[in-house]
Structures are given as structure tokens and as C-alpha cells.
Write an enzyme that holds these catalytic residues in place. Structure first.
Site, PDB file in Angstrom:
ATOM      1  N   TYR A  23      -1.039 -27.797  67.808  1.00  0.00           N
ATOM      2  CA  TYR A  23      -2.363 -27.687  68.928  1.00  0.00           C
ATOM      3  C   TYR A  23      -1.758 -27.979  70.462  1.00  0.00           C
ATOM      4  O   TYR A  23      -2.381 -28.160  71.448  1.00  0.00           O
ATOM      5  CB  TYR A  23      -3.226 -28.779  68.539  1.00  0.00           C
ATOM      6  CG  TYR A  23      -3.914 -28.696  67.280  1.00  0.00           C
ATOM      7  CD1 TYR A  23      -4.617 -27.120  67.184  1.00  0.00           C
ATOM      8  CD2 TYR A  23      -3.768 -29.284  65.992  1.00  0.00           C
ATOM      9  CE1 TYR A  23      -5.275 -27.147  65.858  1.00  0.00           C
ATOM     10  CE2 TYR A  23      -4.294 -29.289  64.920  1.00  0.00           C
ATOM     11  CZ  TYR A  23      -5.018 -28.087  64.657  1.00  0.00           C
ATOM     12  OH  TYR A  23      -5.663 -27.640  63.522  1.00  0.00           O
ATOM     13  N   ASN A  74     -15.040 -24.815  71.045  1.00  0.00           N
ATOM     14  CA  ASN A  74     -13.950 -24.888  69.857  1.00  0.00           C
ATOM     15  C   ASN A  74     -14.566 -25.959  68.714  1.00  0.00           C
ATOM     16  O   ASN A  74     -14.687 -26.910  68.914  1.00  0.00           O
ATOM     17  CB  ASN A  74     -12.674 -25.678  70.516  1.00  0.00           C
ATOM     18  CG  ASN A  74     -11.701 -25.693  69.320  1.00  0.00           C
ATOM     19  OD1 ASN A  74     -11.904 -25.627  68.184  1.00  0.00           O
ATOM     20  ND2 ASN A  74     -10.371 -25.855  69.548  1.00  0.00           N
ATOM     21  N   HIS A  80     -15.170 -23.216  59.945  1.00  0.00           N
ATOM     22  CA  HIS A  80     -15.163 -22.509  58.645  1.00  0.00           C
ATOM     23  C   HIS A  80     -16.084 -22.945  57.582  1.00  0.00           C
ATOM     24  O   HIS A  80     -16.175 -22.448  56.454  1.00  0.00           O
ATOM     25  CB  HIS A  80     -13.730 -22.800  58.073  1.00  0.00           C
ATOM     26  CG  HIS A  80     -12.657 -22.796  59.229  1.00  0.00           C
ATOM     27  ND1 HIS A  80     -12.524 -21.479  59.848  1.00  0.00           N
ATOM     28  CD2 HIS A  80     -11.932 -23.760  59.693  1.00  0.00           C
ATOM     29  CE1 HIS A  80     -11.384 -21.805  60.534  1.00  0.00           C
ATOM     30  NE2 HIS A  80     -11.128 -23.124  60.712  1.00  0.00           N
ATOM     31  N   ASP A  87     -26.497 -21.273  63.293  1.00  0.00           N
ATOM     32  CA  ASP A  87     -27.844 -21.325  63.527  1.00  0.00           C
ATOM     33  C   ASP A  87     -28.097 -21.829  65.013  1.00  0.00           C
ATOM     34  O   ASP A  87     -29.274 -21.218  65.679  1.00  0.00           O
ATOM     35  CB  ASP A  87     -28.832 -22.178  62.575  1.00  0.00           C
ATOM     36  CG  ASP A  87     -28.911 -21.394  61.314  1.00  0.00           C
ATOM     37  OD1 ASP A  87     -28.401 -20.233  60.949  1.00  0.00           O
ATOM     38  OD2 ASP A  87     -29.243 -22.140  60.379  1.00  0.00           O
ATOM     39  N   HIS A 100      -9.898 -21.282  69.656  1.00  0.00           N
ATOM     40  CA  HIS A 100      -9.153 -22.123  69.088  1.00  0.00           C
ATOM     41  C   HIS A 100      -7.696 -22.201  69.510  1.00  0.00           C
ATOM     42  O   HIS A 100      -7.389 -21.182  70.308  1.00  0.00           O
ATOM     43  CB  HIS A 100      -8.859 -21.333  67.764  1.00  0.00           C
ATOM     44  CG  HIS A 100     -10.192 -21.352  66.871  1.00  0.00           C
ATOM     45  ND1 HIS A 100     -10.999 -22.400  66.250  1.00  0.00           N
ATOM     46  CD2 HIS A 100     -11.078 -20.220  66.813  1.00  0.00           C
ATOM     47  CE1 HIS A 100     -12.085 -21.969  65.835  1.00  0.00           C
ATOM     48  NE2 HIS A 100     -12.128 -20.690  66.089  1.00  0.00           N
ATOM     49  N   LEU A 101      -7.207 -23.326  69.718  1.00  0.00           N
ATOM     50  CA  LEU A 101      -5.853 -23.584  70.398  1.00  0.00           C
ATOM     51  C   LEU A 101      -4.871 -22.924  69.398  1.00  0.00           C
ATOM     52  O   LEU A 101      -4.067 -22.012  69.991  1.00  0.00           O
ATOM     53  CB  LEU A 101      -5.606 -25.089  70.279  1.00  0.00           C
ATOM     54  CG  LEU A 101      -6.653 -25.920  71.351  1.00  0.00           C
ATOM     55  CD1 LEU A 101      -6.632 -27.201  70.838  1.00  0.00           C
ATOM     56  CD2 LEU A 101      -5.782 -26.085  72.591  1.00  0.00           C
ATOM     57  N   SER A 102      -4.860 -23.057  68.233  1.00  0.00           N
ATOM     58  CA  SER A 102      -4.104 -22.488  67.282  1.00  0.00           C
ATOM     59  C   SER A 102      -4.310 -20.783  66.925  1.00  0.00           C
ATOM     60  O   SER A 102      -5.619 -20.544  67.342  1.00  0.00           O
ATOM     61  CB  SER A 102      -3.810 -23.188  66.111  1.00  0.00           C
ATOM     62  OG  SER A 102      -5.035 -23.076  65.296  1.00  0.00           O
ATOM     63  N   ARG A 111      -8.633 -20.918  56.966  1.00  0.00           N
ATOM     64  CA  ARG A 111      -8.974 -20.860  58.401  1.00  0.00           C
ATOM     65  C   ARG A 111      -9.180 -19.322  59.098  1.00  0.00           C
ATOM     66  O   ARG A 111      -9.511 -19.174  60.216  1.00  0.00           O
ATOM     67  CB  ARG A 111      -7.660 -21.332  59.298  1.00  0.00           C
ATOM     68  CG  ARG A 111      -7.674 -22.876  58.896  1.00  0.00           C
ATOM     69  CD  ARG A 111      -6.711 -23.413  59.793  1.00  0.00           C
ATOM     70  NE  ARG A 111      -6.060 -24.386  59.264  1.00  0.00           N
ATOM     71  CZ  ARG A 111      -6.457 -25.662  59.274  1.00  0.00           C
ATOM     72  NH1 ARG A 111      -7.694 -25.939  60.152  1.00  0.00           N
ATOM     73  NH2 ARG A 111      -6.010 -26.843  58.529  1.00  0.00           N
TER      74      ARG A 111
END
Ligand code: DQA
Length: 148
Positions: A23, A74, A80, A87, A100-102, A111
Site C-alpha cells: 500500500y 476507496n 468485495h 446501493d 485502490h492503492l494496490s 479481490r
């Protein structure tokens, strides 16, 4: 004035010390400061919020309807799993960019699937802290175009 919410989900308060090889080494405050500084360059107000709680993230999305023009989100691990966040994104009708950082596609299979991507305007994954600033730049361009 255009205003954007930078919303961070669970465990992202630990950035800087949490799995830095995955990260990065910036803390959440440092990422927020970069987003606020970039917003200032564009003349855009940027407010940041983090929570480890699904309900608080939903509340922040609902409240964003009152003041924000778009959201950089994020959702962390809730990406997931969370029908409720999906909603909420649909309900508020604001453009939301999932970040997402990764690179989630280079990681575990669970993921690879996001319950949120289909209701987001787009998604950026794997650019480290720049995932946030890229999403911010995109929203500023989008909102400027829409105003013309
Ligand atoms: C994350 C990726 C998620 O799979 C994970 O649960 C996180 C962080 C990212 O920024 O790369 O908490 O959203």
C-alpha cells in the site's frame, strides 16, 4: 465552487505502517494533504473522511448529496462484500470513482471481484496514492465539461 469527497474505508487509517510493500509508505493524512493541495490548484474544495464502519461510510455518501459534486472512494475490503455500499452509491446519483492503492487484479482471487464497480463512474487500481489524485483529476475534468 466544485466540491469533492475523498472517502476511505476500513483499515486505511493504518496506511504508512500497514503492509507498506502493498500500500506504500504514505500515511492517510499525507494522501489527504496531496488531494487537498491538488484540489486547491484546481479551485476545488476537497473534504476527506475515513471510517472502519460500513454504516458511517453510507452516512458519508448520503451527506455528500448535500454538498459534494463527486466522490473518490476507496472502499477497502468492503469493495468485495458490500451490497449496502453499492446501493448507497446508486442512491446518491453522484459520480463516484472507485480507487485502490494496490493492483487488486495482481492479488488474491477474492479481490478481483468488486460489488461496486458496476455502479461507479470508473475505477483506478494499482497506482498507489496516485490512484486518488488521478481520480480527482478525472472528476474535475468531468464536472468542468458538464458545466460547459
Ligand atoms: C484496497 C484493496 C482491497 O482489496 C483491500 O481490502 C484494502 C485496500 C486498496 O486500496 O488497494 O483494504 O482497497
Amino acid at each position: 465552487m466544485t466540491a469533492l469527497l475523498i472517502l476511505h474505508g476500513p483499515n486505511l487509517n493504518l496506511l504508512g505502517t500497514r503492509e507498506p510493500d502493498v500500500y506504500g509508505r504514505l500515511t492517510l493524512d499525507e494522501i489527504n494533504a496531496r488531494c487537498i493541495a491538488l484540489g486547491r490548484e484546481f479551485g476545488v474544495e476537497v473534504r476527506c473522511f475515513q471510517s472502519n464502519h460500513e454504516g458511517a461510510l453510507i452516512d458519508a455518501l448520503h451527506e455528500a448529496r448535500q454538498w459534494a459534486d463527486g466522490v473518490v472512494f476507496n472502499p477497502g475490503g468492503y469493495t468485495h462484500t458490500s451490497v449496502a455500499l453499492r446501493d448507497a452509491i446508486t442512491a446518491i446519483g453522484l459520480p463516484v470513482v472507485e480507487v485502490h492503492l494496490s493492483n487488486v487484479y495482481a492479488r488474491e482471487d477474492f479481490r478481483h471481484h468488486s460489488l461496486l464497480s458496476a455502479v461507479c463512474r470508473g475505477k483506478i487500481s494499482g497506482l498507489g496514492w496516485r490512484s486518488y489524485t488521478m481520480a480527482l483529476r478525472f472528476l474535475v475534468e468531468l464536472l468542468t465539461e458538464n458545466q460547459q
